[in-house]
Design an enzyme around this catalytic site. Structure first.
Site, PDB file in Angstrom:
ATOM      1  N   ASP A   1      -5.831  10.263   7.552  1.00  0.00           N
ATOM      2  CA  ASP A   1      -5.020   9.956   6.365  1.00  0.00           C
ATOM      3  C   ASP A   1      -4.882  11.169   5.446  1.00  0.00           C
ATOM      4  OD1 ASP A   1      -3.540   8.217   4.683  1.00  0.00           O
ATOM      5  OD2 ASP A   1      -5.303   7.843   3.437  1.00  0.00           O
TER       6      ASP A   1
ATOM      7  N   LYS B   1       2.574  19.732  -4.625  1.00  0.00           N
ATOM      8  CA  LYS B   1       1.769  19.712  -5.860  1.00  0.00           C
ATOM      9  C   LYS B   1       1.734  21.101  -6.486  1.00  0.00           C
ATOM     10  CE  LYS B   1      -1.228  15.874  -4.608  1.00  0.00           C
ATOM     11  NZ  LYS B   1      -1.590  14.921  -5.640  1.00  0.00           N
TER      12      LYS B   1
ATOM     13  N   LYS C   1     -12.493   7.036  -0.213  1.00  0.00           N
ATOM     14  CA  LYS C   1     -12.028   5.962  -1.103  1.00  0.00           C
ATOM     15  C   LYS C   1     -13.253   5.314  -1.752  1.00  0.00           C
ATOM     16  CE  LYS C   1      -7.635   5.591   0.544  1.00  0.00           C
ATOM     17  NZ  LYS C   1      -6.558   6.164  -0.239  1.00  0.00           N
TER      18      LYS C   1
ATOM     19  N   LYS D   1       4.977  11.525   6.664  1.00  0.00           N
ATOM     20  CA  LYS D   1       3.750  11.535   7.449  1.00  0.00           C
ATOM     21  C   LYS D   1       3.493  10.136   8.008  1.00  0.00           C
ATOM     22  CE  LYS D   1      -0.219  10.746   5.374  1.00  0.00           C
ATOM     23  NZ  LYS D   1      -1.113  10.133   4.389  1.00  0.00           N
TER      24      LYS D   1
ATOM     25  N   HIS E   1       2.994  15.575   1.104  1.00  0.00           N
ATOM     26  CA  HIS E   1       3.294  15.662  -0.339  1.00  0.00           C
ATOM     27  C   HIS E   1       2.346  16.591  -1.098  1.00  0.00           C
ATOM     28  CE1 HIS E   1       0.217  12.502  -0.961  1.00  0.00           C
ATOM     29  NE2 HIS E   1       0.218  12.885  -2.230  1.00  0.00           N
TER      30      HIS E   1
ATOM     31  N   ASP F   1      19.952  -2.514  12.102  1.00  0.00           N
ATOM     32  CA  ASP F   1      18.741  -2.150  12.827  1.00  0.00           C
ATOM     33  C   ASP F   1      18.885  -0.687  13.282  1.00  0.00           C
ATOM     34  OD1 ASP F   1      16.755  -1.730  14.703  1.00  0.00           O
ATOM     35  OD2 ASP F   1      16.878  -3.767  15.505  1.00  0.00           O
TER      36      ASP F   1
ATOM     37  N   GLU G   1     -11.439   9.571  -4.390  1.00  0.00           N
ATOM     38  CA  GLU G   1     -10.579   8.548  -4.982  1.00  0.00           C
ATOM     39  C   GLU G   1     -11.468   7.404  -5.446  1.00  0.00           C
ATOM     40  OE1 GLU G   1      -6.337   9.033  -2.908  1.00  0.00           O
ATOM     41  OE2 GLU G   1      -7.803   8.119  -1.571  1.00  0.00           O
TER      42      GLU G   1
ATOM     43  N   SER H   1      17.047  -2.733   7.069  1.00  0.00           N
ATOM     44  CA  SER H   1      17.597  -3.856   7.838  1.00  0.00           C
ATOM     45  C   SER H   1      18.001  -5.039   6.966  1.00  0.00           C
ATOM     46  CB  SER H   1      16.628  -4.283   8.943  1.00  0.00           C
ATOM     47  OG  SER H   1      15.398  -4.593   8.382  1.00  0.00           O
TER      48      SER H   1
ATOM     49  N   HIS I   1      -3.331  16.844   4.384  1.00  0.00           N
ATOM     50  CA  HIS I   1      -3.421  17.387   3.025  1.00  0.00           C
ATOM     51  C   HIS I   1      -4.511  18.455   2.870  1.00  0.00           C
ATOM     52  CE1 HIS I   1      -0.863  14.067   2.372  1.00  0.00           C
ATOM     53  NE2 HIS I   1      -1.745  13.171   1.995  1.00  0.00           N
TER      54      HIS I   1
HETATM   55  N1  LIG Z   1       3.822   3.654   1.126  1.00  0.00           N
HETATM   56  C1  LIG Z   1       3.239   4.759   0.741  1.00  0.00           C
HETATM   57  O1  LIG Z   1       2.572   4.852  -0.296  1.00  0.00           O
HETATM   58  C2  LIG Z   1       3.395   5.988   1.579  1.00  0.00           C
HETATM   59  C3  LIG Z   1       4.123   5.972   2.759  1.00  0.00           C
HETATM   60  N2  LIG Z   1       4.287   7.126   3.467  1.00  0.00           N
HETATM   61  C4  LIG Z   1       5.051   7.128   4.719  1.00  0.00           C
HETATM   62  O2  LIG Z   1       6.386   6.697   4.474  1.00  0.00           O
HETATM   63  C5  LIG Z   1       6.876   5.986   5.602  1.00  0.00           C
HETATM   64  C6  LIG Z   1       7.340   4.616   5.160  1.00  0.00           C
HETATM   65  O3  LIG Z   1       6.231   3.920   4.638  1.00  0.00           O
HETATM   66  P1  LIG Z   1       6.390   2.600   3.776  1.00  0.00           P
HETATM   67  O4  LIG Z   1       7.505   2.711   2.812  1.00  0.00           O
HETATM   68  O5  LIG Z   1       5.031   2.293   3.262  1.00  0.00           O
HETATM   69  O6  LIG Z   1       6.768   1.536   4.924  1.00  0.00           O
HETATM   70  P2  LIG Z   1       7.360   0.071   4.754  1.00  0.00           P
HETATM   71  O7  LIG Z   1       6.928  -0.683   5.949  1.00  0.00           O
HETATM   72  O8  LIG Z   1       7.063  -0.489   3.414  1.00  0.00           O
HETATM   73  O9  LIG Z   1       8.945   0.302   4.810  1.00  0.00           O
HETATM   74  C7  LIG Z   1       9.605   0.598   6.008  1.00  0.00           C
HETATM   75  C8  LIG Z   1      11.100   0.655   5.785  1.00  0.00           C
HETATM   76  O10 LIG Z   1      11.683   0.790   7.070  1.00  0.00           O
HETATM   77  C9  LIG Z   1      12.692  -0.206   7.239  1.00  0.00           C
HETATM   78  N3  LIG Z   1      12.746  -0.596   8.643  1.00  0.00           N
HETATM   79  C10 LIG Z   1      11.709  -0.835   9.474  1.00  0.00           C
HETATM   80  N4  LIG Z   1      12.173  -1.129  10.720  1.00  0.00           N
HETATM   81  C11 LIG Z   1      13.513  -1.050  10.642  1.00  0.00           C
HETATM   82  C12 LIG Z   1      14.554  -1.207  11.581  1.00  0.00           C
HETATM   83  N5  LIG Z   1      14.321  -1.475  12.877  1.00  0.00           N
HETATM   84  N6  LIG Z   1      15.826  -1.051  11.166  1.00  0.00           N
HETATM   85  C13 LIG Z   1      16.103  -0.768   9.879  1.00  0.00           C
HETATM   86  N7  LIG Z   1      15.159  -0.572   8.947  1.00  0.00           N
HETATM   87  C14 LIG Z   1      13.887  -0.737   9.331  1.00  0.00           C
HETATM   88  C15 LIG Z   1      12.261  -1.344   6.355  1.00  0.00           C
HETATM   89  O11 LIG Z   1      13.423  -2.061   6.012  1.00  0.00           O
HETATM   90  P3  LIG Z   1      13.446  -3.658   6.061  1.00  0.00           P
HETATM   91  O12 LIG Z   1      12.293  -4.100   5.231  1.00  0.00           O
HETATM   92  O13 LIG Z   1      14.780  -4.005   5.527  1.00  0.00           O
HETATM   93  O14 LIG Z   1      13.252  -3.968   7.528  1.00  0.00           O
HETATM   94  C16 LIG Z   1      11.722  -0.572   5.140  1.00  0.00           C
HETATM   95  O15 LIG Z   1      12.780  -0.181   4.322  1.00  0.00           O
HETATM   96  C17 LIG Z   1       5.745   5.965   6.623  1.00  0.00           C
HETATM   97  O16 LIG Z   1       5.891   7.061   7.473  1.00  0.00           O
HETATM   98  C18 LIG Z   1       4.511   6.145   5.755  1.00  0.00           C
HETATM   99  O17 LIG Z   1       3.431   6.709   6.474  1.00  0.00           O
HETATM  100  C19 LIG Z   1       3.771   8.325   3.040  1.00  0.00           C
HETATM  101  C20 LIG Z   1       3.039   8.404   1.889  1.00  0.00           C
HETATM  102  C21 LIG Z   1       2.747   7.242   1.085  1.00  0.00           C
HETATM  103  O1  LIG Z   2      -1.137  10.484   1.681  1.00  0.00           O
HETATM  104  C1  LIG Z   2      -1.959   9.894   1.004  1.00  0.00           C
HETATM  105  O2  LIG Z   2      -2.271  10.408  -0.191  1.00  0.00           O
HETATM  106  C2  LIG Z   2      -2.837   9.560  -1.208  1.00  0.00           C
HETATM  107  C3  LIG Z   2      -3.362  10.480  -2.309  1.00  0.00           C
HETATM  108  O3  LIG Z   2      -2.314  11.214  -2.853  1.00  0.00           O
HETATM  109  P1  LIG Z   2      -2.378  11.659  -4.385  1.00  0.00           P
HETATM  110  O4  LIG Z   2      -1.228  12.557  -4.543  1.00  0.00           O
HETATM  111  O5  LIG Z   2      -2.285  10.401  -5.183  1.00  0.00           O
HETATM  112  O6  LIG Z   2      -3.706  12.314  -4.582  1.00  0.00           O
HETATM  113  C4  LIG Z   2      -3.935   8.688  -0.641  1.00  0.00           C
HETATM  114  O7  LIG Z   2      -4.399   7.799  -1.631  1.00  0.00           O
HETATM  115  C5  LIG Z   2      -3.382   7.903   0.518  1.00  0.00           C
HETATM  116  O8  LIG Z   2      -4.417   7.144   1.113  1.00  0.00           O
HETATM  117  C6  LIG Z   2      -2.779   8.819   1.552  1.00  0.00           C
HETATM  118  O9  LIG Z   2      -2.066   8.039   2.514  1.00  0.00           O
END
Ligand SMILES: NC(=O)C1=CN([C@@H]2O[C@H](COP(=O)(O)OP(=O)(O)OC[C@H]3O[C@@H](n4cnc5c(N)ncnc54)[C@H](OP(=O)(O)O)[C@@H]3O)[C@@H](O)[C@H]2O)C=CC1
Ligand SMILES: O=C1O[C@H](COP(=O)(O)O)[C@@H](O)[C@H](O)[C@H]1O
Length: 465
Positions: A229, A176, A320, A142, A172, A89, A210, A48, A234
């Site tokens: 989680d 692995k 954790k 996820k 993910h 959006d 972890e 967005s 996993h």
């Molecule tokens: N972060 C992590 O380490 C991990 C995340 N995931 C999964 O990945 C997914 C994303 O997580 P994460 O990156 O942490 O989330 P974030 O909240 O950091 O990012 C969400 C993204 O979605 C966009 N977004 C949200 N609402 C809207 C909207 N209405 N319109 C357009 N864009 C929108 C945001 O853009 P903007 O900011 O511009 O609104 C941003 O780019 C989730 O399903 C999470 O469970 C899985 C494994 C690890």
């Molecule tokens: O999905 C997740 O995985 C990580 C651990 O992944 P790893 O590949 O680094 O072992 C975990 O830390 C996190 O809480 C969970 O959302």
């Protein structure tokens, strides 16, 4: 790559390109694929934020450098040339007008949703309404639902606009290397294939420890907890690969059929055999409720009721702020009879087979050898990286797999529903949470869970030669 993964995407559209996952994983993994010559399509980022493509490129460069990745300007220039950006959006029609204009000349787009899970359904519906899904693939991060009912609802919603063969549910761990290795290790080696059942194995332990806390993810984590989680997804996916029967063919569905079969044979988990812990200090983390009872540690026992595994207890634990970072699968073989040829009638220690998933993937065989007239335990250790070279990282493999439509790397709906079914009683009737000291092995109640079997073993940490 398994058979059936022949149709390669000619465009990747990443929803959520400005998010945390993109910053930590996505840019880096795509850049590494570029370096290896494994990326060959344009990439459109969607989010967005109002931003120019130059700003997106700058974000990509900063994110890659932040991860500590070796940065080669020429490789990055090739990668940057693939990037474009659409802002808007994702719940509004306008964005899909812009997207249609950008996507229309491509035949097989991959839409990769790195978005808040509540938006998976609305985005798929909008893509369907705009007529952008015909020969497309859609990957969703996820979590897939937060319990059995919501996973089914999400699936029904997605299936209104997508066929199952268009959907890629990301976990993910399935990317692995040592997790993929399990199928080969077990079925390409008679030495393992012949003893991988209840006749030889007395108990299985899977540990995902972890040594770090929830850090800046308090708000996300507090609504999820350790069971959702990492266990429902996993660890149960790993367990399926450890315990399934051999796939009957090379297609992704033949592998996924066997995983589903074994999930179906796992009885729903019993809250009586479930321990929850929370590390001291967790409720001080920003975003965590002051009176939170969310678990940061779980230990549980499962049973598989089939001919291969009946009677073999399976213990899983994850947490954790534990003593170390290590993920491993440990099989204990049955005890020997008393060894009459030794000076004292004695039994040898049970052999163990340890598959180390993280860090430094490898295999340990704990055996018994002669030691000056008696016996002693000996570990035969192998690091996979030595003979096999550096593998793709999980996200490199998953992006590559998604682009090539390799479904074997993604979870199928029936297995996702089965895993929710297995953990559902634990979600419905959670036992009280016990506090534990950061840096420990979790609450002592976890030891009681396993009493009468092999005690929890400290993970194998030494480097393999
Ligand atoms: N972060 C992590 O380490 C991990 C995340 N995931 C999964 O990945 C997914 C994303 O997580 P994460 O990156 O942490 O989330 P974030 O909240 O950091 O990012 C969400 C993204 O979605 C966009 N977004 C949200 N609402 C809207 C909207 N209405 N319109 C357009 N864009 C929108 C945001 O853009 P903007 O900011 O511009 O609104 C941003 O780019 C989730 O399903 C999470 O469970 C899985 C494994 C690890
Ligand atoms: O999905 C997740 O995985 C990580 C651990 O992944 P790893 O590949 O680094 O072992 C975990 O830390 C996190 O809480 C969970 O959302």
């Amino acid at each position: 790559m398994r058979r059936g993964a022949e149709k390669t995407a000619d465009l990747m559209v990443i929803f959520g390109i400005t998010g945390d996952l993109a910053r930590k994983m996505t840019f880096r993994s795509l850049y590494r694929l570029e370096r290896k010559g494994l990326l060959d399509c344009p990439i459109i980022g969607v989010a967005s934020d109002e931003m120019t493509v130059e700003q997106l490129v700058q974000r990509a460069s900063d994110s890659i450098k932040e991860t500590g990745e070796d940065f080669d300007q020429k490789v990055f220039a090739r990668f940057a040339a693939r990037l474009s950006y659409i802002s808007g959006d994702v719940t509004k029609d306008d964005l899909y007008d812009d997207l249609t204009a950008a996507v229309k000349k491509f035949k097989r787009p991959l839409y990769y949703l790195e978005m808040p899970p509540s938006l998976f359904g609305p985005i798929a519906e909008q893509l369907g309404k705009a007529g952008l899904l015909e020969d497309a693939l859609v990957a969703v991060e996820k979590p897939f639902g937060h319990d059995l009912t919501s996973a089914r609802e999400l699936n029904t919603r997605l299936h209104k606009v997508l066929r199952e063969d268009q959907l890629l549910r990301v976990d993910h761990f399935l990317g692995k290397e040592p997790v993929i290795e399990l199928e080969y290790l077990r079925f390409a080696n008679v030495a393992f294939a012949e003893l991988w059942d209840r006749k030889s194995v007395s108990c299985i332990q899977i540990t995902m420890a972890e040594d770090f806390d929830v850090s800046d993810r308090g708000k996300f984590y507090d609504s999820v907890g350790a069971l959702r989680d990492v266990v429902q997804n996993h660890l149960l996916q790993v367990l399926a690969l450890v315990t399934m029967d051999p796939p009957a063919g090379a297609g992704a569905d033949e592998l996924r059929d066997k995983k589903t079969d074994v999930f179906k044979a796992i009885q729903a988990a019993d809250p009586e055999h479930y321990v929850r812990g929370q590390y001291a200090g967790y409720t001080d983390v920003p975003g965590v409720a002051a009176d939170s009872t969310t678990e940061t540690f779980v230990a549980l026992r499962l049973e598989i009721d089939n001919w291969r595994w009946s009677g073999v207890p399976i213990f899983l634990r994850a947490g954790k702020s534990l003593a170390v970072r290590a993920t491993e699968v440990r099989l204990f073989l049955r005890r020997t009879p008393k060894l009459a040829f030794l000076p004292e009638l004695t039994r040898a220690e049970p052999n163990q087979i340890v598959l180390r998933i993280d860090p430094d993937p490898g295999l340990r065989l704990a055996i018994t050898a002669r030691d000056d007239g008696t016996w002693r335990p000996v570990n035969l250790d192998t690091s996979f990286s030595t003979p096999l070279g550096e593998p793709l990282t999980p996200y490199e493999r998953l992006f590559r797999g998604a682009l090539t439509g390799d479904h074997s790397l993604f979870a199928r709906q029936d297995s996702v529903e089965e895993t929710w079914r297995i953990v559902q009683p634990l979600l419905d009737n959670p036992p009280p949470v016990h506090s534990y000291k950061p840096g420990s092995w979790g609450p002592t109640e976890a030891d009681a869970l396993i009493r009468g079997h092999q005690s929890w073993h400290k993970p194998w940490l030494e480097k393999a030669p």
